[in-house]
Design a protein around this motif. Structure first.
Motif, PDB file in Angstrom:
ATOM      1  N   GLU A   1       0.845  -1.192   0.000  1.00 50.94           N
ATOM      2  CA  GLU A   1       0.000   0.000   0.000  1.00 50.94           C
ATOM      3  C   GLU A   1       0.882   1.245   0.000  1.00 50.94           C
ATOM      4  OE1 GLU A   1      -3.502   2.128   2.738  1.00 50.94           O
ATOM      5  OE2 GLU A   1      -2.534   0.264   3.389  1.00 50.94           O
ATOM      6  N   GLN A   2       0.512   2.218  -0.821  1.00 47.07           N
ATOM      7  CA  GLN A   2       1.228   3.487  -0.845  1.00 47.07           C
ATOM      8  C   GLN A   2       0.793   4.344   0.339  1.00 47.07           C
ATOM      9  OE1 GLN A   2       3.594   4.848  -3.463  1.00 47.07           O
ATOM     10  NE2 GLN A   2       3.930   5.930  -1.527  1.00 47.07           N
ATOM     11  N   THR A   3       1.741   4.815   1.144  1.00 46.74           N
ATOM     12  CA  THR A   3       1.452   5.695   2.270  1.00 46.74           C
ATOM     13  C   THR A   3       2.300   6.955   2.143  1.00 46.74           C
ATOM     14  OG1 THR A   3       3.191   4.844   3.736  1.00 46.74           O
ATOM     15  CG2 THR A   3       1.096   3.641   3.701  1.00 46.74           C
ATOM     16  N   ASP A   4       2.082   7.901   3.053  1.00 45.51           N
ATOM     17  CA  ASP A   4       2.864   9.133   3.026  1.00 45.51           C
ATOM     18  C   ASP A   4       4.339   8.873   3.281  1.00 45.51           C
ATOM     19  OD1 ASP A   4       0.573  10.564   2.539  1.00 45.51           O
ATOM     20  OD2 ASP A   4       0.241  11.118   4.642  1.00 45.51           O
ATOM     21  N   ASP A   5       4.632   7.774   3.977  1.00 40.79           N
ATOM     22  CA  ASP A   5       6.014   7.473   4.340  1.00 40.79           C
ATOM     23  C   ASP A   5       6.691   6.502   3.374  1.00 40.79           C
ATOM     24  OD1 ASP A   5       8.309   7.618   5.984  1.00 40.79           O
ATOM     25  OD2 ASP A   5       7.745   5.747   6.985  1.00 40.79           O
ATOM     26  N   GLY A   6       5.953   6.028   2.397  1.00 35.69           N
ATOM     27  CA  GLY A   6       6.532   5.078   1.444  1.00 35.69           C
ATOM     28  C   GLY A   6       5.570   3.953   1.147  1.00 35.69           C
ATOM     29  N   LEU A   7       6.112   2.816   0.769  1.00 35.09           N
ATOM     30  CA  LEU A   7       5.303   1.639   0.467  1.00 35.09           C
ATOM     31  C   LEU A   7       5.235   0.753   1.701  1.00 35.09           C
ATOM     32  CD1 LEU A   7       6.838   0.823  -3.035  1.00 35.09           C
ATOM     33  CD2 LEU A   7       4.560   1.792  -2.596  1.00 35.09           C
ATOM     34  N   GLN A   8       4.023   0.491   2.164  1.00 34.19           N
ATOM     35  CA  GLN A   8       3.853  -0.346   3.347  1.00 34.19           C
ATOM     36  C   GLN A   8       3.577  -1.782   2.912  1.00 34.19           C
ATOM     37  OE1 GLN A   8       0.425   0.275   6.012  1.00 34.19           O
ATOM     38  NE2 GLN A   8       1.867   0.153   7.723  1.00 34.19           N
ATOM     39  N   LEU A   9       4.410  -2.700   3.376  1.00 30.44           N
ATOM     40  CA  LEU A   9       4.269  -4.112   3.064  1.00 30.44           C
ATOM     41  C   LEU A   9       3.678  -4.813   4.281  1.00 30.44           C
ATOM     42  CD1 LEU A   9       7.793  -4.755   1.471  1.00 30.44           C
ATOM     43  CD2 LEU A   9       5.792  -3.665   0.458  1.00 30.44           C
ATOM     44  N   THR A  10       2.686  -5.661   4.059  1.00 25.29           N
ATOM     45  CA  THR A  10       2.053  -6.336   5.187  1.00 25.29           C
ATOM     46  C   THR A  10       1.926  -7.835   4.919  1.00 25.29           C
ATOM     47  OG1 THR A  10      -0.153  -5.848   4.293  1.00 25.29           O
ATOM     48  CG2 THR A  10       0.740  -4.319   5.931  1.00 25.29           C
ATOM     49  N   ALA A  11       2.096  -8.592   6.000  1.00 19.73           N
ATOM     50  CA  ALA A  11       1.903 -10.038   6.035  1.00 19.73           C
ATOM     51  C   ALA A  11       1.442 -10.355   7.450  1.00 19.73           C
ATOM     52  CB  ALA A  11       3.208 -10.762   5.703  1.00 19.73           C
ATOM     53  N   PRO A  12       0.982 -11.573   7.714  1.00 19.22           N
ATOM     54  CA  PRO A  12       0.603 -11.902   9.091  1.00 19.22           C
ATOM     55  C   PRO A  12       1.731 -11.618  10.071  1.00 19.22           C
ATOM     56  CG  PRO A  12      -0.151 -13.617   7.589  1.00 19.22           C
ATOM     57  CD  PRO A  12       0.691 -12.672   6.774  1.00 19.22           C
ATOM     58  N   ASP A  13       1.447 -10.793  11.061  1.00 17.60           N
ATOM     59  CA  ASP A  13       2.421 -10.430  12.098  1.00 17.60           C
ATOM     60  C   ASP A  13       3.669  -9.766  11.523  1.00 17.60           C
ATOM     61  OD1 ASP A  13       0.803 -11.596  14.144  1.00 17.60           O
ATOM     62  OD2 ASP A  13       1.578 -13.576  13.569  1.00 17.60           O
ATOM     63  N   PHE A  14       3.511  -9.044  10.418  1.00 20.05           N
ATOM     64  CA  PHE A  14       4.669  -8.406   9.787  1.00 20.05           C
ATOM     65  C   PHE A  14       4.238  -7.128   9.089  1.00 20.05           C
ATOM     66  CE2 PHE A  14       7.281  -7.620   6.015  1.00 20.05           C
ATOM     67  CZ  PHE A  14       8.565  -7.633   6.540  1.00 20.05           C
ATOM     68  N   GLU A  15       5.014  -6.068   9.315  1.00 26.53           N
ATOM     69  CA  GLU A  15       4.828  -4.808   8.587  1.00 26.53           C
ATOM     70  C   GLU A  15       6.200  -4.217   8.309  1.00 26.53           C
ATOM     71  OE1 GLU A  15       2.318  -1.921  10.382  1.00 26.53           O
ATOM     72  OE2 GLU A  15       0.467  -3.071  10.079  1.00 26.53           O
ATOM     73  N   LEU A  16       6.337  -3.610   7.139  1.00 27.16           N
ATOM     74  CA  LEU A  16       7.605  -2.979   6.769  1.00 27.16           C
ATOM     75  C   LEU A  16       7.305  -1.856   5.801  1.00 27.16           C
ATOM     76  CD1 LEU A  16      10.777  -3.038   6.676  1.00 27.16           C
ATOM     77  CD2 LEU A  16      10.533  -4.539   4.684  1.00 27.16           C
ATOM     78  N   THR A  17       7.951  -0.720   6.001  1.00 26.03           N
ATOM     79  CA  THR A  17       7.809   0.396   5.072  1.00 26.03           C
ATOM     80  C   THR A  17       9.110   0.554   4.297  1.00 26.03           C
ATOM     81  OG1 THR A  17       6.279   1.516   6.570  1.00 26.03           O
ATOM     82  CG2 THR A  17       7.278   2.849   4.835  1.00 26.03           C
ATOM     83  N   THR A  18       8.986   0.672   3.001  1.00 25.27           N
ATOM     84  CA  THR A  18      10.145   0.724   2.121  1.00 25.27           C
ATOM     85  C   THR A  18       9.916   1.759   1.023  1.00 25.27           C
ATOM     86  OG1 THR A  18      11.669  -0.672   0.865  1.00 25.27           O
ATOM     87  CG2 THR A  18       9.329  -1.070   0.554  1.00 25.27           C
ATOM     88  N   ASP A  19      10.973   2.080   0.285  1.00 23.15           N
ATOM     89  CA  ASP A  19      10.849   3.032  -0.816  1.00 23.15           C
ATOM     90  C   ASP A  19      10.743   2.337  -2.174  1.00 23.15           C
ATOM     91  OD1 ASP A  19      11.207   5.372   0.854  1.00 23.15           O
ATOM     92  OD2 ASP A  19      13.303   4.768   1.028  1.00 23.15           O
ATOM     93  N   LEU A  20      11.267   1.123  -2.251  1.00 19.35           N
ATOM     94  CA  LEU A  20      11.261   0.378  -3.506  1.00 19.35           C
ATOM     95  C   LEU A  20      11.080  -1.091  -3.180  1.00 19.35           C
ATOM     96  CD1 LEU A  20      11.825   0.288  -6.638  1.00 19.35           C
ATOM     97  CD2 LEU A  20      14.229  -0.082  -6.048  1.00 19.35           C
ATOM     98  N   VAL A  21      10.141  -1.742  -3.862  1.00 20.05           N
ATOM     99  CA  VAL A  21       9.916  -3.167  -3.629  1.00 20.05           C
ATOM    100  C   VAL A  21      10.049  -3.903  -4.956  1.00 20.05           C
ATOM    101  CG1 VAL A  21       7.387  -2.865  -3.761  1.00 20.05           C
ATOM    102  CG2 VAL A  21       8.363  -4.929  -2.707  1.00 20.05           C
ATOM    103  N   ILE A  22      10.958  -4.875  -4.963  1.00 15.43           N
ATOM    104  CA  ILE A  22      11.279  -5.637  -6.169  1.00 15.43           C
ATOM    105  C   ILE A  22      10.696  -7.038  -6.041  1.00 15.43           C
ATOM    106  CG2 ILE A  22      13.131  -6.594  -7.608  1.00 15.43           C
ATOM    107  CD1 ILE A  22      13.170  -3.590  -7.655  1.00 15.43           C
ATOM    108  N   SER A  23       9.934  -7.463  -7.040  1.00 14.57           N
ATOM    109  CA  SER A  23       9.478  -8.848  -7.084  1.00 14.57           C
ATOM    110  C   SER A  23      10.624  -9.706  -7.621  1.00 14.57           C
ATOM    111  CB  SER A  23       8.246  -8.998  -7.975  1.00 14.57           C
ATOM    112  OG  SER A  23       7.812 -10.342  -7.994  1.00 14.57           O
ATOM    113  N   SER A  24      11.216 -10.497  -6.744  1.00 15.71           N
ATOM    114  CA  SER A  24      12.321 -11.378  -7.130  1.00 15.71           C
ATOM    115  C   SER A  24      11.915 -12.830  -6.904  1.00 15.71           C
ATOM    116  CB  SER A  24      13.582 -11.029  -6.336  1.00 15.71           C
ATOM    117  OG  SER A  24      13.331 -10.987  -4.942  1.00 15.71           O
ATOM    118  N   ALA A  25      10.654 -13.102  -7.237  1.00 16.25           N
ATOM    119  CA  ALA A  25      10.056 -14.415  -6.983  1.00 16.25           C
ATOM    120  C   ALA A  25      10.082 -15.289  -8.235  1.00 16.25           C
ATOM    121  CB  ALA A  25       8.627 -14.247  -6.476  1.00 16.25           C
TER     122      ALA A  25
END
Length: 443
Positions: free
Chosen positions: A233-257
């Motif tokens: 999700e795009q937020t004012d602070d960057g891109l917020q990544l969420t998973a069960p019991d996990f949150e992380l805000t980043t500026d760039l997210v690369i799909s390396s899957a």
């Protein structure tokens, strides 16, 4: 009027260019079609530009290893200058490749190829026909189908960044995730690698993968294992990544899957050719269900790693098949490697498989960190697992973790492929002191 050729090659990357050149040299009339950049992924947005960026990382690491042991001061990576250096190479690939093909007399056509119901091939508004077709369209990065997937970037984007963001996250712990994470970390980013289970780089020796992760963690990379990302999700602070019991805000997210075959836009259903997530299905002569259509390189579903040298090997084989048909393809032993920091490389039988047959194989587990070849440049990590066939005394497999693993794995590949015993190796005089002169101690 439909243009007629002996062979139409679809895909102007390493595999397609190699087979087009080989067939042209054998007197075949050849058309090669490319929908994107001439030269394909490897030189434009894959192995070659990655290795250019890694060169600066290697130089930085070398200086860090020798701090207060002969060197003072560690260089910092100037990302814009490094990117300009990379582009000095990649910017000329497309035009240079196209001119090279044309200079050989190979007809070229740019556009998306699509098989029609009548079996002929349409490229834009032009229709061409051939006796045989070779599909060499490669693969592209996979995008995880999660909420907010539109925010994903790929390795293509990373390898052409004008500036390095402060926070970079890679989702997927395979080759690409590890390699680009090492580069981003060395360039000063706060780097996370998210992986859905606790076994990244699952094709490699588990213990040495753990050692690699420990070294990268000490350098500042954070591994978030057992994390099944669900949303971006795009937020004012960057891109917020969420998973069960996990949150992380980043500026760039690369799909390396992982990567997926470029087979879905070719109209293969119109010519009886089948494919799955592993690629176009072929037999042991690289022939699809349609006897006049072949597939080589990364787009084909073959039991070997998807690597540029393998694509070239298959191209040379198929040139022979299309001129003087012969036996089914057989592959030599093929090394694979992860250009992380340090490098992880593997070839032949794994230690895990060898352990299941202790009466047949011996596993040499070696800590080489204090060996002269590694001590001299202050290596932090130099490990090896070498598999010896007890009956023959020959090396049959190896996994290496070190700054020179990419060099050493090629030596071991030769030892395996040529069935060299220790006694035979010791009949050679190799330059000393070098990593090659250490080979005798791996037996």
């Amino acid at each position: 009027m439909t243009e007629q050729y002996d062979v139409v090659v679809i895909g102007g990357g390493p595999a397609g260019n190699a087979i087009a050149s080989g067939l042209q040299a054998q007197g075949k009339s050849v058309l090669i079609v490319e929908a994107d950049l001439w030269g394909g992924t490897c030189p434009n947005r894959g192995c070659d530009p990655k290795k250019i960026l890694l060169s600066a990382v290697e130089a930085q690491q070398a200086a860090q290893h020798l701090q207060h042991q002969g060197l003072t001061g560690t260089p910092t990576i100037d990302w814009p200058a490094l990117m300009a250096h990379k582009r000095g190479y990649t910017d000329g690939i497309n035009d240079g490749t196209l001119k090279g093909l044309q200079h050989q007399g190979i007809t070229t056509l740019h556009g998306q190829a699509h098989f029609q119901n009548d079996g002929q091939l349409a490229v834009g508004d032009q229709v061409v026909s051939a006796t045989d077709y070779v599909i060499a369209t490669g693969q592209r990065p996979a995008i995880l189908p999660i909420t907010g997937q539109e925010y994903f970037k790929t390795s293509t984007d990373f390898l052409d960044l004008d500036e390095m963001p402060k926070r970079v996250t890679f989702v997927g712990g395979g080759y690409v995730g590890f390699e680009l994470a090492a580069i981003a970390n060395a360039a000063g980013a706060d780097v996370h690698v998210i992986h859905h289970n606790d076994r990244p780089l699952k094709a490699f020796d588990a213990d040495l993968v753990q050692d690699l992760m420990a070294t990268m963690t000490a350098d500042g990379v954070t591994f978030d294992l057992n994390t099944d990302l669900q949303a971006i999700e795009q937020t004012d602070d960057g891109l917020q990544l969420t998973a069960p019991d996990f949150e992380l805000t980043t500026d760039l997210v690369i799909s390396s899957a992982g990567r997926i075959p470029n087979a879905d836009q070719l109209g293969l259903e119109n010519v009886g050719v089948t494919f799955n997530r592993h690629g176009i299905q072929v037999n042991d002569r690289l022939q699809t269900a349609n006897p006049h259509i072949y597939a080589i390189g990364d787009v084909s579903d073959t039991p070997v790693p998807k690597l540029t040298p393998v694509a070239g090997y298959e191209a040379r084989y198929l040139v022979q098949q299309l001129t003087q048909p012969g036996a089914a393809i057989t592959y030599p032993v093929i090394p694979t490697q992860v250009f992380a920091v340090p490098k992880l490389a593997q070839v032949g039988l794994s230690a895990t498989d060898a352990a299941d047959q202790p009466d047949k194989y011996r596993v040499n587990t070696l800590d080489m960190t204090k060996w002269f070849s590694y001590y001299r440049f202050g290596a932090r990590q130099a490990q090896a697992r070498v598999i010896i066939d007890q009956a023959s005394g020959q090396v049959v497999g190896a996994t290496l973790l070190s700054d020179v693993a990419d060099e050493m794995i090629n030596y071991l590949t030769l030892l395996i492929e040529k069935h060299v015993t220790l006694a035979q190796l010791q009949q050679l005089v190799l330059a000393y002191p070098t990593p090659a002169s250490d080979l005798q101690y791996l037996y």
